[in-house]
Scaffold this motif. Structure first.
Motif, PDB file in Angstrom:
ATOM      1  N   LYS A   1       0.726  -1.048   0.055  1.00  0.00           N
ATOM      2  CA  LYS A   1       0.164  -0.206   0.028  1.00  0.00           C
ATOM      3  C   LYS A   1       1.040   1.293  -0.143  1.00  0.00           C
ATOM      4  N   ARG A   2       1.974   1.196   0.658  1.00  0.00           N
ATOM      5  CA  ARG A   2       2.684   2.465   0.897  1.00  0.00           C
ATOM      6  C   ARG A   2       3.402   2.711  -0.405  1.00  0.00           C
TER       7      ARG A   2
ATOM      8  N   ALA B   1       0.927   3.897  -2.753  1.00  0.00           N
ATOM      9  CA  ALA B   1       0.603   5.234  -2.619  1.00  0.00           C
ATOM     10  C   ALA B   1       1.585   6.364  -2.678  1.00  0.00           C
TER      11      ALA B   1
ATOM     12  N   LEU C   1      -4.280   5.495  -0.167  1.00  0.00           N
ATOM     13  CA  LEU C   1      -3.528   6.839  -0.483  1.00  0.00           C
ATOM     14  C   LEU C   1      -3.018   7.478   0.897  1.00  0.00           C
ATOM     15  N   ASN C   2      -3.706   7.150   1.919  1.00  0.00           N
ATOM     16  CA  ASN C   2      -3.153   7.776   3.367  1.00  0.00           C
ATOM     17  C   ASN C   2      -1.837   7.001   3.524  1.00  0.00           C
ATOM     18  N   HIS C   3      -1.495   6.016   3.036  1.00  0.00           N
ATOM     19  CA  HIS C   3      -0.284   5.182   3.418  1.00  0.00           C
ATOM     20  C   HIS C   3       0.963   5.983   2.980  1.00  0.00           C
ATOM     21  N   SER C   4       0.646   7.146   2.084  1.00  0.00           N
ATOM     22  CA  SER C   4       1.924   7.887   1.938  1.00  0.00           C
ATOM     23  C   SER C   4       1.496   9.376   2.393  1.00  0.00           C
TER      24      SER C   4
ATOM     25  N   ALA D   1       0.816  11.732  -0.645  1.00  0.00           N
ATOM     26  CA  ALA D   1      -0.334  11.836  -1.241  1.00  0.00           C
ATOM     27  C   ALA D   1      -1.481  12.028  -0.331  1.00  0.00           C
ATOM     28  N   ARG D   2      -1.396  11.917   0.929  1.00  0.00           N
ATOM     29  CA  ARG D   2      -2.440  12.365   1.906  1.00  0.00           C
ATOM     30  C   ARG D   2      -2.514  13.756   1.956  1.00  0.00           C
TER      31      ARG D   2
END
Length: 226
Positions: free
Chosen positions: A66-67, A70, A155-158, A161-162
Motif C-alpha cells: 500500500k505504501r 501510494a 493513499l493515506n499510506h503516503s 499523497a495524503r
C-alpha cells in the motif's frame, strides 16, 4: 479480445505483479512509468479495471504494498501526471448547426458528434462516474462510497499523497471550465477535500461526498457496480 470478467484470483495475481514491478526499482520515476504503462495498456475503456487493481491492493493486509503504491501516486501528483481515465464531458454532445438538406445516409456515423472526453485521476473519475452523465452507466451509491473509501485509505499510506491529493481536489473544485465538472460535482470535490484535509477517516471522507449539497440524478437512470 475476451470480454469475460477476470476472476478474483486473476485480479489478485495481476495486483501482485503490479506491486512486484513497482518494488523492482528504487527510482520513483520508474515506478510511475510502470503505473502509467499499466493504465495505458488497459486502455480508456478499461480504466475501471485499473481502479479494481488499486482496490485489490487497498483491501490487502500488505502495508508495504500500500505504501509503495501510494508513494507512486504521490510522485504522479507532484508531476501533475496522474494515470487517468477518460469520461465524456457532461452536456457536450451537440447537434450540427444546419440540419437542412441532409439525406438519410447523412444520419449515420458521427452525425451527432462525439462528446469530448476529460482525463480524470482515480478519485475524480469515481465521483464523475457516480454523479455526471457520461458514456458509462452511472456508478451506484454504495459502490461509489465503498470504492472511494478504499482508495483514500490506500493513499493515506503516503503522507505526501495524503497532503497533495486533497489539495488537487480543492483546486479542481474551483475550476469552472465548461464541460469538466458540474456545479454539484465541484461541490462534492470540495467536500471530499475538506474532510480529507481535516484528517477524517476514509469512510467519513467518502460519506462527505454524499452528504454535500444534493443533486438528484435525472429520473430513469440505471446504475451499475464497478
Amino acid at each position: 479480445m475476451s470480454t469475460t470478467p477476470p476472476t478474483a484470483e486473476q485480479l489478485r495475481d495481476a495486483a501482485g505483479r503490479l506491486v512486484a514491478a513497482l518494488g523492482a526499482h528504487d527510482d520513483p520515476e520508474y515506478r510511475l512509468a510502470v503505473l502509467k504503462r499499466l493504465s495505458r495498456r488497459l486502455g480508456e475503456d478499461q480504466y475501471p479495471m485499473f481502479l479494481r487493481l488499486l482496490g485489490v491492493v487497498a483491501e490487502s493486509d500488505d502495508h508495504d504494498a500500500k505504501r509503495l503504491l501510494a508513494e507512486t501516486v504521490a510522485t504522479a501528483l507532484r508531476r501533475a501526471d496522474l494515470p487517468g481515465g477518460a469520461l465524456s464531458s457532461w452536456g457536450a454532445t451537440r447537434l450540427p448547426d444546419d440540419v437542412t438538406g441532409l439525406t438519410a445516409g447523412a444520419l449515420s456515423g458521427h452525425f451527432f458528434g462525439a462528446s469530448p472526453r476529460r482525463m480524470l485521476g482515480p478519485v475524480e473519475y469515481l465521483l464523475v462516474w457516480h454523479l455526471q452523465r457520461t458514456q458509462r452507466t452511472s456508478l451506484g451509491v454504495d459502490t461509489f462510497r465503498t470504492q472511494l473509501a478504499r482508495l483514500i485509505d490506500l493513499l493515506n499510506h503516503s503522507p505526501e499523497a495524503r497532503q497533495l491529493y486533497p489539495q488537487k481536489l480543492a483546486a479542481d473544485a474551483q475550476n469552472e471550465l465548461e464541460g469538466a465538472y458540474t456545479r454539484a460535482t465541484r461541490t462534492r470535490l470540495a467536500a471530499i477535500a475538506a474532510a480529507w484535509q481535516a484528517g477524517r477517516p476514509p469512510d467519513e471522507v467518502a460519506q462527505s461526498a454524499l452528504d454535500a449539497a444534493h443533486a438528484d440524478l435525472p429520473p430513469g437512470w440505471v446504475v451499475r457496480d464497478l
